[in-house]
Design a protein around this motif. Structure first.
Motif, short mmCIF file in Angstrom:
data_model
loop_
_atom_site.label_atom_id
_atom_site.label_comp_id
_atom_site.label_asym_id
_atom_site.label_seq_id
_atom_site.Cartn_x
_atom_site.Cartn_y
_atom_site.Cartn_z
N GLU A 1 0.85 -1.20 0.00
CA GLU A 1 0.00 0.00 0.00
C GLU A 1 0.88 1.24 0.00
O GLU A 1 1.86 1.32 0.73
CB GLU A 1 -0.91 0.03 1.23
CG GLU A 1 -1.83 1.27 1.26
CD GLU A 1 -2.80 1.24 2.43
OE1 GLU A 1 -3.76 0.46 2.37
OE2 GLU A 1 -2.56 1.99 3.40
N GLY B 1 0.41 5.62 -0.19
CA GLY B 1 -0.59 6.68 -0.14
C GLY B 1 0.01 8.05 0.10
O GLY B 1 1.10 8.19 0.66
N THR C 1 -1.27 11.82 1.59
CA THR C 1 -2.34 12.53 2.30
C THR C 1 -1.93 13.98 2.54
O THR C 1 -0.75 14.28 2.70
CB THR C 1 -2.66 11.87 3.65
OG1 THR C 1 -1.49 11.88 4.47
CG2 THR C 1 -3.13 10.44 3.45
N GLN D 1 -4.86 10.02 -1.58
CA GLN D 1 -5.04 8.94 -2.54
C GLN D 1 -4.25 7.74 -2.06
O GLN D 1 -3.20 7.86 -1.46
CB GLN D 1 -4.59 9.36 -3.94
CG GLN D 1 -3.09 9.57 -4.09
CD GLN D 1 -2.69 9.80 -5.54
OE1 GLN D 1 -3.54 10.14 -6.36
NE2 GLN D 1 -1.43 9.60 -5.85
N ILE D 2 -4.82 6.54 -2.32
CA ILE D 2 -4.23 5.30 -1.85
C ILE D 2 -4.17 4.30 -3.00
O ILE D 2 -5.15 4.12 -3.74
CB ILE D 2 -5.04 4.70 -0.69
CG1 ILE D 2 -5.04 5.65 0.52
CG2 ILE D 2 -4.49 3.34 -0.28
CD1 ILE D 2 -5.90 5.18 1.67
N PRO E 1 -5.47 4.52 -8.43
CA PRO E 1 -5.63 4.66 -6.98
C PRO E 1 -7.02 5.13 -6.60
O PRO E 1 -7.75 5.65 -7.44
CB PRO E 1 -4.58 5.71 -6.63
CG PRO E 1 -4.51 6.57 -7.85
CD PRO E 1 -4.70 5.65 -9.01
N ARG F 1 -9.21 7.78 -4.36
CA ARG F 1 -9.05 9.15 -3.85
C ARG F 1 -10.14 9.44 -2.83
O ARG F 1 -11.30 9.06 -3.03
CB ARG F 1 -9.12 10.15 -5.01
CG ARG F 1 -8.00 9.96 -6.02
CD ARG F 1 -8.18 10.82 -7.23
NE ARG F 1 -7.05 10.71 -8.16
CZ ARG F 1 -6.92 9.75 -9.07
NH1 ARG F 1 -7.86 8.84 -9.20
NH2 ARG F 1 -5.84 9.73 -9.86
#
Length: 532
Positions: free
Chosen positions: A130, A132, A134, A157-158, A171, A173
């Motif tokens: 994972e 991401g 932020t 978003q990840i 990804p 959002r």
């Protein structure tokens, strides 16, 4: 990576805008304290070349240039900055942060069964990955009643290893708009508590201003006393010089009569002794004058080198002040004097400060009870999420929480209660100090009235002595003209008259000084010298 770039751009843009926002409390926008205290020009009419100045001009120099006064004036500037700083607690705070995080870890059996990461050809679960980005920006503020608010906007978003297997956009959002509110209900609640630092800072500023008046009054009286002492020393040198000259003439006259056999040698010996005594008194007076002149120069050390290196002297000789300034009957009543004195105002301000601190300490004895509210609207999407979509009323996704917090010492907040009792005692102490000071002012007012009366009475006696000596001199001069007296008797009368005039000059200096002391006692010295 486009959303991540957008998030970064939003945060950086907001930070730049915040940095460019004008702030009146920013140090760079304030005038330097030193510029406020720059040295002023000498008062008009001061003869720098001759080094002569009147008492009024000298008072103006002290008020503007004395280093003790300037040092305390800087305390006023410091207190003003502290007052501005105290109001800064209600300044809204903008904050922003952005971060990038990632992980790659082995998948446990529990994770495999719950997340379904899949397996490789050997049956080993795929590792979980994972990554991401932020970002968050917001504004925190606190009002004068203690209510704090945090309004914020989050973006992120990840990308992870589950999105593809779940056939979801990658990804993902997310965005959120939220507000958090914390309202104290007991401890730390209310305007008195939360504005106490502002009130105390303003009181401290007023105390600093009154302290400037106090120090200015004290230094002004010290300067006036030295100025009058120089005048008195000049007068003593003048009259003792005249007395020494007369004693020398008296000695010469006796020498002639001894040489003629009219008088014996003992009279000449006594006259020589008196002449030496008058010369010694003149030397002491000249030494005293030099000492007083040196003491006067100390008050000019703060001037620039061109003015400070000179020899400053009074431009006026010793003379009696107007009669209305010399009477104890002109002293104002106690209440008026007490209201004028800067010490009275300082004591009153200290009582106000201690009262505020007592109210704050009383509030701190209460239990801490807070009402908490959190509300956040969220949205998840595979596309870039505009701000208006999150805030839109059609967005049904939200988180909220309402809570109540409570904290209290099991012993009943022992520390806070002890501090409250101490605050009560400090307020009582300030009140007693004010009452004791009023008694002191009453004593000073009564004492200065007696000092003025005695000084006036002393001057009246000296005037009577001079009148008697002048009458004796006229009589001796008349007798000398008619042949019933000699020039020696006339010279003796002149010596006695000169001595009496020196004593009267001392009495005038003492009465003038008592008058200025009375103005210091009744709180009108600055007004009298045209400084207020």
């Amino acid at each position: 990576m486009k959303p991540a770039i957008l998030v970064t751009g939003y945060v950086l843009g907001a930070m730049v805008l915040a940095a460019c926002e004008p702030n009146p409390n920013r140090p760079g926008t304030q005038p330097a304290a030193g510029s406020a205290m720059s040295l002023r020009a000498l008062p008009a009419g001061v003869d720098v070349q001759a080094g002569r100045l009147s008492l009024a001009q000298f008072a103006k120099v002290l008020a503007d240039w004395d280093e003790s006064v300037q040092a305390q004036a800087l305390e006023v500037e410091i207190a003003k900055q502290q007052s501005i700083g105290a109001r800064g607690q209600f300044e809204p705070i903008f904050y922003a942060d952005i971060s990038r995080a990632g992980e790659r870890r082995q998948t446990s059996a529990a994770d495999f069964l719950s997340m379904g990461t899949g397996t490789d050809a050997n049956g080993t679960p795929f590792p979980y990955e994972e990554y991401g980005t932020t970002g968050k920006l917001g504004v925190e503020l606190k009002d004068s009643y203690g209510i704090s608010v945090n309004l914020y906007y989050e973006m992120g978003q990840i990308t992870n290893s589950l999105q593809s297997s779940a056939a979801l956009p990658s990804p993902e959002r997310n965005a959120a708009l939220g507000v958090s509110v914390k309202a104290p209900l007991a401890k730390n609640s209310g305007k008195v508590v939360n504005t106490s630092s502002v009130v105390v800072a303003d009181i401290d500023k007023s105390i600093a201003e009154e302290t400037v008046r106090l120090i200015k009054t004290q230094r002004l009286f010290d300067g006036i006393k030295t100025y009058i002492f120089v005048q008195r020393a000049q007068s003593r040198v003048h009259w003792r010089q005249q007395t020494a000259n007369l004693a020398a003439r008296h000695h010469t006259e006796l020498q002639e009569q001894v040489a003629q056999g009219i008088l014996g040698q003992s009279a000449l010996t006594q006259a020589a002794s008196e002449m030496a005594e008058r010369r010694a008194a003149l030397t002491l007076a000249q030494q005293e004058l030099n000492e007083q002149i040196a003491a006067l120069q100390i008050f000019f050390l703060a001037l620039d080198h061109g003015a400070a290196d000179g020899k400053w002297m009074p431009s006026q000789g010793l003379s009696l002040l107007p009669a209305k300034q010399l009477s104890s009957a002109a002293l104002p009543p106690l209440d008026q004097v007490y209201a004028r004195r800067p010490e009275s105002r300082i004591n009153a301000l200290r009582i106000q400060r201690e009262e505020v601190m007592r109210l704050v300490a009383e509030n701190q004895t209460l239990p801490e009870a807070n009402l908490v509210l959190d509300l956040k609207k969220t949205q998840l999407s595979g596309e870039t999420i505009p701000f208006r979509d999150v805030f839109n009323a059609d967005n049904p996704y939200q988180n909220w929480r309402i809570g109540f917090e409570f904290r209290r010492g099991l012993g009943g907040n022992i520390t806070e209660k002890a501090e409250y009792q101490a605050a009560i005692l400090r307020e009582k102490q300030a009140e007693l100090t004010m009452k004791a000071y009023r008694q002191r002012v009453a004593g000073e007012l009564n004492g200065i009235g007696s000092i003025l009366d005695r000084a006036r009475e002393n001057l009246r006696y000296q005037n009577e002595i001079i009148a008697a000596q002048e009458q004796l001199l006229r009589t001796e001069q008349a007798n000398a003209s008619s042949g019933n007296s000699s020039a020696i008797d006339v010279l003796r009368s002149q010596i006695n008259l000169s001595i009496a005039k020196e004593a009267r000059a001392d009495a005038i200096a003492q009465l003038n000084l008592s008058s200025y002391l009375a103005s210091q006692v009744d709180g009108s010295l600055l007004t009298r010298m045209g400084l207020e």
